[in-house]
Design a protein around this motif. Structure first.
Motif, PDB file in Angstrom:
ATOM      1  N   LEU A   4      -8.638 -22.722  20.353  1.00 46.39           N
ATOM      2  CA  LEU A   4      -7.977 -23.252  19.480  1.00 46.39           C
ATOM      3  C   LEU A   4      -9.053 -23.359  18.368  1.00 46.39           C
ATOM      4  CD1 LEU A   4      -5.525 -24.325  18.121  1.00 46.39           C
ATOM      5  CD2 LEU A   4      -6.040 -26.604  18.950  1.00 46.39           C
ATOM      6  N   SER A   6      -8.091 -24.393  14.768  1.00 45.87           N
ATOM      7  CA  SER A   6      -7.834 -25.295  13.866  1.00 45.87           C
ATOM      8  C   SER A   6      -6.242 -25.774  14.111  1.00 45.87           C
ATOM      9  CB  SER A   6      -7.782 -24.832  12.411  1.00 45.87           C
ATOM     10  OG  SER A   6      -6.893 -23.822  12.135  1.00 45.87           O
ATOM     11  N   CYS A   7      -5.983 -27.092  13.712  1.00 45.45           N
ATOM     12  CA  CYS A   7      -4.695 -27.622  13.909  1.00 45.45           C
ATOM     13  C   CYS A   7      -4.632 -28.571  12.780  1.00 45.45           C
ATOM     14  CB  CYS A   7      -4.704 -28.486  15.324  1.00 45.45           C
ATOM     15  SG  CYS A   7      -2.981 -29.122  15.185  1.00 45.45           S
ATOM     16  N   GLU A   8      -3.578 -28.040  11.780  1.00 42.89           N
ATOM     17  CA  GLU A   8      -3.425 -29.006  10.590  1.00 42.89           C
ATOM     18  C   GLU A   8      -1.967 -29.049  10.414  1.00 42.89           C
ATOM     19  OE1 GLU A   8      -4.768 -25.882   7.192  1.00 42.89           O
ATOM     20  OE2 GLU A   8      -6.311 -27.423   8.164  1.00 42.89           O
ATOM     21  N   VAL A  16       3.355 -28.130  11.507  1.00 40.56           N
ATOM     22  CA  VAL A  16       1.902 -28.405  12.025  1.00 40.56           C
ATOM     23  C   VAL A  16       1.693 -26.889  12.432  1.00 40.56           C
ATOM     24  CG1 VAL A  16       0.768 -29.407  14.115  1.00 40.56           C
ATOM     25  CG2 VAL A  16       2.402 -30.488  12.639  1.00 40.56           C
ATOM     26  N   GLU A  17       0.427 -26.290  11.998  1.00 34.83           N
ATOM     27  CA  GLU A  17       0.023 -25.255  12.455  1.00 34.83           C
ATOM     28  C   GLU A  17      -1.316 -24.895  13.249  1.00 34.83           C
ATOM     29  OE1 GLU A  17      -0.707 -23.484   8.535  1.00 34.83           O
ATOM     30  OE2 GLU A  17       1.376 -23.171   8.127  1.00 34.83           O
ATOM     31  N   LEU A  18      -1.273 -24.233  14.520  1.00 33.39           N
ATOM     32  CA  LEU A  18      -2.176 -24.221  15.224  1.00 33.39           C
ATOM     33  C   LEU A  18      -2.862 -22.627  15.351  1.00 33.39           C
ATOM     34  CD1 LEU A  18       0.079 -26.113  16.947  1.00 33.39           C
ATOM     35  CD2 LEU A  18      -2.050 -26.106  18.296  1.00 33.39           C
ATOM     36  N   SER A  27       3.195 -22.076  14.504  1.00 31.54           N
ATOM     37  CA  SER A  27       3.779 -22.969  13.479  1.00 31.54           C
ATOM     38  C   SER A  27       4.979 -24.019  14.093  1.00 31.54           C
ATOM     39  CB  SER A  27       4.153 -22.412  12.462  1.00 31.54           C
ATOM     40  OG  SER A  27       4.475 -23.124  11.377  1.00 31.54           O
ATOM     41  N   LEU A  56      -2.793 -32.629  16.236  1.00 32.54           N
ATOM     42  CA  LEU A  56      -3.045 -32.125  17.274  1.00 32.54           C
ATOM     43  C   LEU A  56      -2.432 -32.679  18.434  1.00 32.54           C
ATOM     44  CD1 LEU A  56      -4.422 -30.023  19.219  1.00 32.54           C
ATOM     45  CD2 LEU A  56      -6.587 -31.503  19.195  1.00 32.54           C
ATOM     46  N   ALA A  59       1.266 -31.463  17.967  1.00 31.60           N
ATOM     47  CA  ALA A  59       1.326 -30.283  18.634  1.00 31.60           C
ATOM     48  C   ALA A  59       1.477 -30.267  20.207  1.00 31.60           C
ATOM     49  CB  ALA A  59       0.403 -29.455  17.970  1.00 31.60           C
TER      50      ALA A  59
END
Length: 81
Positions: A4, A6-8, A16-18, A27, A56, A59
């Motif tokens: 991983l 990024s996660c934001e 929330v996108e990983l 997503s 995070l 997610a």
């Protein structure tokens, strides 16, 4: 899936996108999840806080299917205070 990177929370898409090192992405549509999991405004508020402050963890809970457990536990904790 790979590492991983990024996660934001993307405010434009409400997701929330990983993003992973291999270029893949997950997503999570937070509105759809909230509609399924939250039964009241307090649970919605708990999820919103988690989305903005700890995407995070949000997610991880969403992918594990534990968001309902999270919001129920948050409500029970608040009632005991």
């Amino acid at each position: 899936m790979g590492r991983l990177t990024s996660c934001e929370f993307n405010m434009d898409t409400a997701c929330v996108e990983l993003k992973f090192a291999n270029g893949s992405m997950i997503s999570i549509e937070t509105i759809a999840v909230e509609n399924e999991v939250a039964d009241n405004m307090y649970q919605q508020s708990e999820l919103d806080w988690l989305i903005y402050n700890k995407p995070l963890e949000y997610a991880q809970l969403a992918l594990a299917g534990d968001l309902e457990w999270y919001v129920q536990g948050s409500l029970e904790h608040r009632l005991m205070d």
